[in-house]
Design an enzyme around this catalytic site. Structure first.
Site, mmCIF file in Angstrom:
data_model
loop_
_atom_site.group_PDB
_atom_site.id
_atom_site.type_symbol
_atom_site.label_atom_id
_atom_site.label_comp_id
_atom_site.label_asym_id
_atom_site.label_seq_id
_atom_site.Cartn_x
_atom_site.Cartn_y
_atom_site.Cartn_z
ATOM 1 N N GLU A 165 -118.069 39.770 -38.546
ATOM 2 C CA GLU A 165 -117.107 39.241 -38.024
ATOM 3 C C GLU A 165 -115.749 40.086 -37.824
ATOM 4 O OE1 GLU A 165 -119.294 37.114 -39.037
ATOM 5 O OE2 GLU A 165 -119.063 35.412 -37.860
ATOM 6 N N TYR A 167 -114.456 42.313 -40.243
ATOM 7 C CA TYR A 167 -113.761 42.428 -41.320
ATOM 8 C C TYR A 167 -113.991 43.811 -41.970
ATOM 9 C CZ TYR A 167 -112.552 37.610 -41.323
ATOM 10 O OH TYR A 167 -112.009 36.443 -40.927
ATOM 11 N N ARG A 215 -123.808 39.428 -45.471
ATOM 12 C CA ARG A 215 -123.753 38.924 -44.135
ATOM 13 C C ARG A 215 -123.486 40.179 -43.139
ATOM 14 N NH1 ARG A 215 -120.345 33.966 -42.421
ATOM 15 N NH2 ARG A 215 -120.778 33.973 -39.939
ATOM 16 N N HIS A 253 -113.952 38.763 -34.720
ATOM 17 C CA HIS A 253 -112.893 37.941 -34.283
ATOM 18 C C HIS A 253 -112.210 38.458 -33.180
ATOM 19 C CE1 HIS A 253 -113.988 35.162 -37.120
ATOM 20 N NE2 HIS A 253 -113.203 35.756 -38.404
ATOM 21 N N GLN A 340 -110.878 21.426 -33.664
ATOM 22 C CA GLN A 340 -109.634 20.765 -33.514
ATOM 23 C C GLN A 340 -109.119 20.732 -35.123
ATOM 24 O OE1 GLN A 340 -110.852 18.532 -29.650
ATOM 25 N NE2 GLN A 340 -108.788 17.904 -30.549
HETATM 26 P P1 NAP Z 1 -101.395 16.549 -21.063
HETATM 27 O O1 NAP Z 1 -102.051 17.743 -22.004
HETATM 28 O O2 NAP Z 1 -100.077 15.932 -21.398
HETATM 29 O O3 NAP Z 1 -101.063 17.168 -19.686
HETATM 30 C C1 NAP Z 1 -100.624 16.275 -18.534
HETATM 31 C C2 NAP Z 1 -100.272 17.292 -17.453
HETATM 32 O O4 NAP Z 1 -100.047 16.487 -16.187
HETATM 33 C C3 NAP Z 1 -99.499 18.336 -17.527
HETATM 34 O O5 NAP Z 1 -99.823 19.599 -16.837
HETATM 35 C C4 NAP Z 1 -98.359 17.930 -16.931
HETATM 36 O O6 NAP Z 1 -97.580 19.019 -16.408
HETATM 37 C C5 NAP Z 1 -98.477 16.922 -15.757
HETATM 38 N N1 NAP Z 1 -97.695 15.775 -15.854
HETATM 39 C C6 NAP Z 1 -96.994 14.867 -16.412
HETATM 40 N N2 NAP Z 1 -96.206 14.198 -16.023
HETATM 41 C C7 NAP Z 1 -96.515 14.064 -14.727
HETATM 42 C C8 NAP Z 1 -96.044 13.258 -13.673
HETATM 43 N N3 NAP Z 1 -95.195 12.461 -13.684
HETATM 44 N N4 NAP Z 1 -96.412 13.927 -12.410
HETATM 45 C C9 NAP Z 1 -97.163 14.960 -12.257
HETATM 46 N N5 NAP Z 1 -97.656 15.487 -13.334
HETATM 47 C C10 NAP Z 1 -97.252 15.449 -14.596
HETATM 48 O O7 NAP Z 1 -102.336 15.554 -20.883
HETATM 49 P P2 NAP Z 1 -104.009 15.283 -20.466
HETATM 50 O O8 NAP Z 1 -104.504 16.682 -19.771
HETATM 51 O O9 NAP Z 1 -103.941 14.083 -19.635
HETATM 52 O O10 NAP Z 1 -104.617 15.308 -21.840
HETATM 53 C C11 NAP Z 1 -104.467 14.099 -22.656
HETATM 54 C C12 NAP Z 1 -104.440 14.470 -24.344
HETATM 55 O O11 NAP Z 1 -105.908 14.870 -24.581
HETATM 56 C C13 NAP Z 1 -103.828 15.691 -24.551
HETATM 57 O O12 NAP Z 1 -103.216 15.517 -25.751
HETATM 58 C C14 NAP Z 1 -104.766 16.887 -24.472
HETATM 59 O O13 NAP Z 1 -104.538 17.864 -25.339
HETATM 60 C C15 NAP Z 1 -106.105 16.064 -24.978
HETATM 61 N N6 NAP Z 1 -107.332 16.941 -24.506
HETATM 62 C C16 NAP Z 1 -107.688 17.670 -25.211
HETATM 63 C C17 NAP Z 1 -108.904 18.275 -24.796
HETATM 64 C C18 NAP Z 1 -109.700 19.290 -25.600
HETATM 65 O O14 NAP Z 1 -110.495 20.184 -25.040
HETATM 66 N N7 NAP Z 1 -109.379 19.876 -26.723
HETATM 67 C C19 NAP Z 1 -109.488 18.050 -23.299
HETATM 68 C C20 NAP Z 1 -108.966 16.951 -22.716
HETATM 69 C C21 NAP Z 1 -107.648 16.398 -23.280
HETATM 70 P P3 NAP Z 1 -95.927 19.124 -15.862
HETATM 71 O O15 NAP Z 1 -95.477 17.771 -16.146
HETATM 72 O O16 NAP Z 1 -95.495 20.315 -16.264
HETATM 73 O O17 NAP Z 1 -96.043 19.058 -14.279
HETATM 74 FE FE1 SF4 Z 2 -114.457 21.255 -36.896
HETATM 75 FE FE2 SF4 Z 2 -115.061 18.656 -37.139
HETATM 76 FE FE3 SF4 Z 2 -114.727 19.456 -34.690
HETATM 77 FE FE4 SF4 Z 2 -116.871 20.215 -36.334
HETATM 78 S S1 SF4 Z 2 -116.158 17.976 -35.360
HETATM 79 S S2 SF4 Z 2 -115.590 21.544 -35.054
HETATM 80 S S3 SF4 Z 2 -115.977 20.339 -38.289
HETATM 81 S S4 SF4 Z 2 -113.092 19.334 -36.415
#
Ligand code: NAP
Ligand code: SF4
Length: 669
Positions: A165, A167, A215, A253, A340
Site C-alpha cells: 500500500e 508504506y 503483506r 495509496h 462512507q
Molecule cells: P445534493 O448533493 O445536495 O446536490 C443537489 C444539487 O442540486 C447541487 O448540485 C445543487 O447545486 C443543485 N440545486 C440545489 N437546489 C437547486 C435549485 N433550487 N435549482 C437548481 N439546482 C439546485 O443532493 P443530491 O445529489 O440530490 O443527493 C442527495 C444526498 O444523497 C446527498 O447528501 C448526497 O451526498 C447523497 N448521495 C450520495 C451518493 C454517494 O455515492 N455517496 C450518491 C447519491 C447521493 P447548486 O445549488 O449550486 O446549483
Molecule cells: Fe464501510 Fe460499511 Fe460501507 Fe462496507 S458497508 S464500505 S464497512 S461503511
C-alpha cells in the site's frame, strides 16, 4: 450453498486456523480513543465470536517515526503490552486467533518527523520526509523486531508485517521512492534487503511457533513500481526468510486507481494472487472486494488463493463466518463497499463504523436489549431509515407493522441500485427482506398510512422520505425536462445530448446510469478503463495505452455554486466519481445562473454572458425536499410520533444517516 473450501481448516504446522477467512487489517480510530483498548477488545471479540479464522489488527507503528498521525498507536514498551493484552485475552476467550499488524508509514506519515529511504514528498502528504541514514535503517529494523516481540508478550498469535500500500517497506522496494546509492538502494538485491532483514530478524526473535504474515505489494499501480519478476522473487525470498503466510496488497495509496471502492468489480484483484499460486510452499491470502461467502468460496475453488481476507465485511456483519457455516448466508448484512462510515470517518478523524451496521465499533455502548414493554409500532416508509427502524424495533420484541406506498421496499435505494457500479444495494435490500421475514414484521406494500391506522399503534415512526425538489424556472414544464426518478425509476428514453441540472451525488449517479446503464462492469473492462495491465508489461502493472472511451451520450452537468462536482461526497470516493466523469467525457459547468429552458436546451448566464446549451433532454437533479405531510397532524392529535431520515431533514441526507437514525429510534422505543 455449502462452503466446503471456506470452512476447511488451515494447518500452519504449529497451529491450525479453523477456516480460510482472515479478517483483514482496518484502522478503526478506537486505537486512539479514551478507553480505546477496552472498546477494541469488545470489537475484536465480537468478530472472534462470529467464527472468523484469524484476525489482523489495524496497523500499529513500531516507533514514533512510523506513526501515521502524531498520536497514532505504537508498540514500543511494556505499558503498550498491558493494553494489547485486553485485546488478545478477549479474542482468545471467544476461541479466536489474532495477529498484530506492524505498520511503519514512512513518507505517508502525517507529521513533521516522517522518514523514508529518500527525502521525496508523497503526493498525498504535505510533509517532506527525512532521509533515513543507514544507522537509522538498522534501528528501524530493530524496532520492527521489538514490536513483534512485544506483540508476542501481549499474547498475540502472530504479527503481520505491512509491506504494501505504499508504506515504508514498499518505499524501499522501488526506485521511484528509493534513490539511495548505499547498500539499501540501487540494485533490486539492495532494495529488498530492508523487508528481508525485518522478516528474518523477526522470525529469529519470535521463534518458530508464531505466525508471521508478510503483506506483499503484488500490484503497485504506480509508475516505476515493481515488475512481476521482482514481486515473485521477493515473495520467494520472504518465504525463505521465515514468513508463515503471504497476504496480498493492491495499489499504493497515492495511486489514482480505485482498488476497494464500490465500482471495483467483486473479487476484482483475485487474479493477482493467483499469479503467485503454486510458486511458494506457504499459504497465500487474497483480498479486495470480496464480500460474500459465495464469492469467497469461488475464489478458493478457482485456485486464486489458500485463504481469503475480508476487512470491511466484518464491520458490516461480525457474524459473517458463523452465518455461512450455519447455512444462513442470506442473513449476512453485506458490506456495500461505500466507504462512507468506515474510511471516510477515519479521514474525518472520527471513529469508524458502518453504513449498513451502525453498531460497528460501538460494541461497548450500543447493545440491543429486549424491550421492557412490548409495543405496537407502526413504521411509515420502507426506505433505509424505515427499514432500519422496523428491524431494530422488531429485534427487541416489538410488534412492528411497516407501511409502504410503493410496491417494494427500499425507497431511494431502488434508484441507486440500478446504477452500474452500485449493484451492492441489492444486497442491502435482500438483507432487509430476510430480516422482515425473520422478525415477523407485518409488511404492507402499496399501502398508504392514514390517521385511522394511527389509532392502532402505541408508537409511530415516520420515515416517509423525500421528494425531488421541483425546478422553478421558465420552461421547466416542457416535455423534454425530466426528473431523476423519470430516468432511474421509470427509465424513460433519452436523447444523445443531455444536460443535468445539479452536480451532487444523484446527478453523478444519473449521469453514470445514462452512460453505462445497469450492467455491472467486468474485471476486463474495469482493468482496461483504469489502465491496469494484467500482463505486467510495464512496471507497477499500469498500461498507459488503455482506457480510451467513446461515450454514447454527450452529457453536461450544471451547478450554480462554484466548486467541483460531488463536493459533498466522501473523500475516499469523490475523486473516483470525478475521474469517471472525466473518462466518460462528461462536461461540467459551475458558477452559473439559469435563465430559461427552451425547446432547444437551456440558457445559462456565466460571466454576464448568456449562452444556450443545446440538449435533447434536461434531467433535474436539484436535491430533495422532505415528505412528512401527516406527521404534524398526528402529533397534534396526541400520538407518540418519531420523525427520522429524509422526512425529518432532506439536506445532506444519505443512507448512512438514514440507517443510523432508524437504528437509534428502534433502540429507544
Ligand atoms: P445534493 O448533493 O445536495 O446536490 C443537489 C444539487 O442540486 C447541487 O448540485 C445543487 O447545486 C443543485 N440545486 C440545489 N437546489 C437547486 C435549485 N433550487 N435549482 C437548481 N439546482 C439546485 O443532493 P443530491 O445529489 O440530490 O443527493 C442527495 C444526498 O444523497 C446527498 O447528501 C448526497 O451526498 C447523497 N448521495 C450520495 C451518493 C454517494 O455515492 N455517496 C450518491 C447519491 C447521493 P447548486 O445549488 O449550486 O446549483
Ligand atoms: Fe464501510 Fe460499511 Fe460501507 Fe462496507 S458497508 S464500505 S464497512 S461503511
Amino acid at each position: 450453498m455449502s462452503f466446503e473450501k471456506l470452512i476447511e481448516p488451515l494447518d500452519l504446522g504449529f497451529t491450525i486456523l479453523k477456516n480460510r477467512v482472515l479478517m483483514g487489517s482496518m484502522h478503526t480510530g478506537l486505537e486512539e480513543e479514551k478507553d480505546g483498548f477496552d472498546k477494541l477488545a469488545a470489537f475484536y471479540a465480537e468478530r472472534a465470536k462470529g467464527g472468523v479464522g484469524l484476525i489482523v489488527t489495524g496497523g500499529i507503528a513500531p516507533d514514533k517515526f512510523g506513526r501515521l498521525t502524531p498520536f497514532a498507536s505504537s508498540m514500543t514498551k511494556q505499558s503498550h503490552v498491558l493494553q494489547h493484552k485486553k485485546i488478545t485475552e478477549a479474542v482468545h476467550a471467544e476461541d479466536g486467533k489474532i495477529c498484530m499488524q506492524i505498520l511503519h508509514a514512512g513518507r505517508y506519515s502525517y507529521h513533521p518527523f516522517s522518514v523514508a529511504p529518500s527525502s521525496l514528498k508523497a503526493p498525498i502528504s504535505r510533509f517532506k520526509p527525512w532521509k533515513m541514514p543507514s544507522w537509522f535503517i538498522n534501528r528501524t529494523i530493530s524496532h520492527f523486531v521489538r514490536a513483534a516481540r512485544l506483540a508476542q508478550d501481549a499474547g498475540y498469535d502472530g504479527v503481520e508485517i505491512m509491506g504494501s500500500e505504499g508504506y515504508l517497506i514498499n518505499q524501499f522496494l522501488v526506485t521511484k521512492t528509493n534513490q539511495r546509492n548505499d547498500q539499501w538502494g540501487g540494485s533490486f538485491e539492495n532494495r529488498i534487503k530492508f523487508p528481508l532483514e525485518i522478516v528474518s530478524r523477526v522470525r529469529e526473535a519470535v521463534g518458530k511457533n508464531f505466525i508471521v504474515i508478510y503483506r506483499l505489494s503484488m500490484l503497485d499501480l504506480i509508475h516505476e513500481g515493481q515488475s512481476w519478476e521482482e514481486i515473485e522473487s521477493l515473495a520467494l525470498q520472504i518465504e525463505k526468510a521465515g514468513a508463515t503466510m503471504i497476504n496480498t496488497g493492491i495499489g499504493w495509496h497515492e495511486a489514482r486507481i480505485p482498488t476497494i471502492a464500490q465500482m471495483v468489480p467483486r473479487a476484482g484483484f483475485a487474479w493477482v494472487t493467483k499469479r503467485l499460486m503454486g510458486k511458494l510452499k506457504i499459504p497465500l491470502i487474497t483480498t479486495n472486494r470480496i464480500n460474500t461467502p459465495e464469492l469467497a468460496e469461488k475464489v478458493l475453488t478457482d485456485g486464486c488463493a489458500d485463504m481469503v481476507s475480508m476487512a470491511r465485511p466484518f464491520l458490516a456483519d461480525p457474524h459473517f463466518v458463523l452465518k455461512a457455516i450455519q447455512n444462513r448466508s442470506e442473513e449476512i448484512n453485506t458490506c456495500i463497499a461505500c466507504n462512507q462510515a468506515c474510511l471516510d470517518n477515519i479521514f474525518n478523524q472520527k471513529v469508524a463504523s458502518c453504513l449498513v451496521n451502525p453498531f460497528a465499533c460501538k460494541e461497548t455502548t450500543w447493545k440491543l436489549q429486549w424491550a421492557t414493554v412490548i409495543k405496537k409500532v407502526a413504521v411509515v416508509g420502507a426506505g433505509p431509515a424505515g427499514l432500519a427502524a422496523a428491524v431494530t424495533a422488531a429485534q427487541r420484541g416489538h410488534e412492528v407493522s411497516l407501511f409502504e406506498m410503493d410496491e417494494a421496499i427500499g425507497g431511494q435505494l431502488n434508484m441507486a441500485k440500478v446504477v452500474s457500479g452500485k449493484e451492492e444495494f441489492y444486497e442491502t435490500l435482500r438483507y432487509y427482506q430476510v430480516m422482515i421475514a425473520k422478525y415477523k414484521i407485518s409488511l404492507l406494500l402499496n399501502t398508504e398510512f392514514t390517521s385511522v391506522d394511527a389509532e392502532r399503534f402505541d408508537e409511530i415512526i415516520f420515515a416517509t422520505g423525500v421528494i425531488p425538489r421541483p425546478l422553478i424556472l421558465e420552461g421547466s414544464h416542457l416535455p423534454h425536462v425530466l426528473s431523476y426518478p423519470d430516468v432511474l425509476r421509470k427509465k424513460l428514453p433519452t436523447g444523445k445530448k443531455i444536460v443535468v441540472i445539479g452536480a451532487g451525488g444523484i446527478a453523478i449517479d444519473t449521469a453514470m446510469f445514462l452512460l453505462k446503464g445497469s450492467n455491472p462492469e467486468s474485471i476486463k473492462d474495469f482493468n482496461h478503463r483504469w489502465h491496469i495491465d494484467q500482463h505486467y508489461a510495464n512496471r507497477g502493472g499500469i498500461d498507459e495505452s488503455a482506457g480510451k472511451e467513446s461515450p454514447l451520450k454527450d452529457i453536461t452537468l450544471l451547478q450554480r455554486r462554484v466548486g467541483k462536482p460531488g463536493a459533498a461526497l466522501g473523500k475516499t470516493t469523490a475523486w473516483i466519481h470525478r475521474e469517471e466523469l472525466k473518462k466518460s467525457g462528461v462536461k461540467f459547468l459551475d458558477g452559473l445562473q439559469y435563465v430559461r429552458i427552451t425547446s432547444e436546451g437551456i440558457e445559462v448566464k456565466r460571466n454576464e454572458e448568456v449562452q444556450l446549451i443545446e440538449a435533447d433532454h434536461i434531467v433535474v437533479c436539484a436535491g430533495q425536499e422532505s415528505r412528512n405531510s401527516l406527521f404534524e397532524q398526528l402529533k397534534n392529535e396526541g400520538h407518540s410520533m418519531h420523525l427520522i431520515g429524509g422526512a425529518k431533514e432532506a439536506g445532506e441526507l444519505d443512507a448512512k444517516r438514514a440507517i443510523e437514525e432508524g437504528t437509534r429510534v428502534g433502540m429507544k422505543i
